[in-house]
Write a protein that holds these residues in place. Structure first.
Motif, mmCIF file in Angstrom:
data_model
loop_
_atom_site.group_PDB
_atom_site.id
_atom_site.type_symbol
_atom_site.label_atom_id
_atom_site.label_comp_id
_atom_site.label_asym_id
_atom_site.label_seq_id
_atom_site.Cartn_x
_atom_site.Cartn_y
_atom_site.Cartn_z
ATOM 1 N N GLN A 164 0.752 -1.121 0.071
ATOM 2 C CA GLN A 164 0.032 -0.119 -0.019
ATOM 3 C C GLN A 164 0.768 1.227 -0.118
ATOM 4 N N ILE A 165 2.120 1.071 0.276
ATOM 5 C CA ILE A 165 3.002 2.399 0.162
ATOM 6 C C ILE A 165 3.096 2.770 -1.173
ATOM 7 N N ASP A 166 2.915 2.002 -2.186
ATOM 8 C CA ASP A 166 3.055 2.710 -3.228
ATOM 9 C C ASP A 166 1.826 3.532 -3.798
ATOM 10 N N VAL A 171 -0.952 8.923 -3.866
ATOM 11 C CA VAL A 171 -1.793 9.904 -3.498
ATOM 12 C C VAL A 171 -1.311 11.017 -2.699
ATOM 13 N N SER A 172 -0.444 10.733 -1.649
ATOM 14 C CA SER A 172 -0.218 11.921 -0.879
ATOM 15 C C SER A 172 1.111 12.166 -1.026
ATOM 16 N N GLY A 173 2.291 11.147 -1.239
ATOM 17 C CA GLY A 173 3.580 11.618 -1.738
ATOM 18 C C GLY A 173 3.679 12.578 -2.814
ATOM 19 N N SER A 174 2.990 12.313 -3.924
ATOM 20 C CA SER A 174 2.871 13.254 -5.171
ATOM 21 C C SER A 174 1.879 13.991 -5.221
ATOM 22 N N GLY A 175 0.864 13.765 -4.296
ATOM 23 C CA GLY A 175 -0.370 14.798 -4.542
ATOM 24 C C GLY A 175 -0.175 15.958 -4.160
ATOM 25 N N PRO A 176 0.675 16.654 -3.475
ATOM 26 C CA PRO A 176 0.793 18.160 -3.419
ATOM 27 C C PRO A 176 1.065 18.732 -4.898
ATOM 28 N N ALA A 177 2.121 18.002 -5.588
ATOM 29 C CA ALA A 177 2.256 18.456 -7.019
ATOM 30 C C ALA A 177 1.162 18.528 -7.830
ATOM 31 N N ALA A 256 -3.634 9.471 -13.303
ATOM 32 C CA ALA A 256 -2.491 10.152 -12.931
ATOM 33 C C ALA A 256 -1.781 9.470 -11.592
ATOM 34 N N VAL A 257 -2.826 8.918 -10.695
ATOM 35 C CA VAL A 257 -2.590 8.154 -9.573
ATOM 36 C C VAL A 257 -1.948 6.827 -9.955
ATOM 37 N N ASP A 258 -2.511 6.170 -10.892
ATOM 38 C CA ASP A 258 -2.032 4.795 -11.620
ATOM 39 C C ASP A 258 -0.751 4.908 -11.923
ATOM 40 N N ALA A 259 -0.461 5.895 -12.480
ATOM 41 C CA ALA A 259 0.809 6.373 -13.310
ATOM 42 C C ALA A 259 1.879 6.402 -12.268
ATOM 43 N N ALA A 260 1.608 7.217 -11.181
ATOM 44 C CA ALA A 260 2.395 7.416 -10.069
ATOM 45 C C ALA A 260 2.704 6.107 -9.421
ATOM 46 N N ARG A 261 1.778 5.440 -8.982
ATOM 47 C CA ARG A 261 1.840 4.082 -8.395
ATOM 48 C C ARG A 261 2.527 3.151 -8.903
ATOM 49 N N ILE A 265 6.353 1.547 -8.056
ATOM 50 C CA ILE A 265 6.791 -0.008 -8.011
ATOM 51 C C ILE A 265 7.941 -0.192 -8.647
ATOM 52 N N GLU A 266 7.994 0.409 -9.847
ATOM 53 C CA GLU A 266 9.230 0.407 -10.670
ATOM 54 C C GLU A 266 10.496 0.686 -9.950
ATOM 55 N N LEU A 267 10.481 1.833 -9.499
ATOM 56 C CA LEU A 267 11.704 2.288 -8.487
ATOM 57 C C LEU A 267 11.907 1.530 -7.328
#
Length: 269
Positions: A164-166, A171-177, A256-261, A265-267
């Motif tokens: 769930q970290i991904d 959502v919130s890690g990238s969300g501010p942007a 957008a959220v799915d792309a970031a998630r 995972i890739e990273l």
């Protein structure tokens, strides 16, 4: 519990979190050791009254309840082995994006208590959102201590699955942007509608700020708040017909959220 903390890396995020811990009294300066090779960053941390060191020399002689790893993910594998002498007595808290607990277990030993945390930039002003996941070796006392530390920087949610970290990252890690970009777009639209740049910026920022606070403090569902603003055939309804028609905005946010998630995972691989 009050605990002794070693903070490894004191860049902007690490420093902002450190200031929050000290200001809240969650930890005392004498109980914190900051290890930061950059002299400017190290001196900045030292001004907070904590002990500092440029390198982990003599780390085996240190006593610590929690080691916080706040270095960039790409250097973590080079940095982490020096702290193996502290494991498994000390728990490790990582804010390095994409680095799985299995990596810590591999380097520090499979008996090491490890917590992953995904913070976000509003933590700098005490308005952050942190998602954490702890392996089964983390004690209740340490988890409570971590919660106390992180709560000084905002809200904390404890996850029951590391995967769930991904999603938290997306959502919130990238969300501010995402929100900052929405403010940019709203400001640009306001200028196009005839407002000055100064007025447009204030209107856009304060509207988002006020709406977010109302959503959090009112106790109402966001959908209900939207309905309260929307008069039939009114101006808001006209705008929402554009945003919500064919679920335009919803689909964009989903993508957008799915792309970031997926990238998170890739990273982590």
């Amino acid at each position: 519990m009050a605990g002794k903390v070693i903070l490894v890396g004191c860049g902007n995020m690490g420093f902002d979190m450190l200031k929050g811990w000290l200001a809240s009294g969650a930890v005392q300066p004498a109980d914190v050791l900051v290890i930061e090779p950059n002299e400017t960053l190290r001196n900045r941390a030292g001004e907070q009254g904590v002990r500092t060191s440029a390198a982990p020399d003599g780390i085996a002689g240190e006593s610590a309840d929690l080691v916080i790893i706040a270095v960039k993910p790409q250097v973590l594998r080079d940095v982490l082995p020096a702290y193996k002498p502290l494991a498994p007595k000390a728990a490790f808290l990582s804010i390095a994006a994409g680095i799985a607990i299995s990596t810590f277990s591999e380097i520090l030993g499979s008996d090491t208590p490890v917590i992953r945390c995904m913070p976000n930039t509003p933590a700098a002003i005490g308005k952050g959102m942190m998602g954490i996941y702890a392996n089964e070796l983390v004690s209740a006392d340490i988890l409570a201590f971590v919660n106390t530390l992180l709560s000084a920087s905002g809200e904390v949610v404890v996850l029951d699955d590391e995967g769930q970290i991904d999603a938290v990252t997306a959502v919130s890690g990238s969300g501010p942007a995402y929100v900052f970009h929405f403010i940019e777009c709203l400001e640009a639209a306001a200028v196009k509608a005839g407002l000055s740049e100064k007025a447009a910026r204030l209107l856009a920022m304060q509207t988002v700020y006020g709406a977010a606070n109302l959503a959090k403090e009112s106790g109402e569902e966001p959908g209900r708040l939207r309905e309260q603003v929307t008069s039939p055939n009114g101006t808001t309804a006209a705008a929402l017909a554009v945003l919500m028609g064919e679920n335009r905005l919803g689909n964009l946010v989903d993508e957008a959220v799915d792309a970031a998630r997926r990238r998170s995972i890739e990273l982590g691989k």
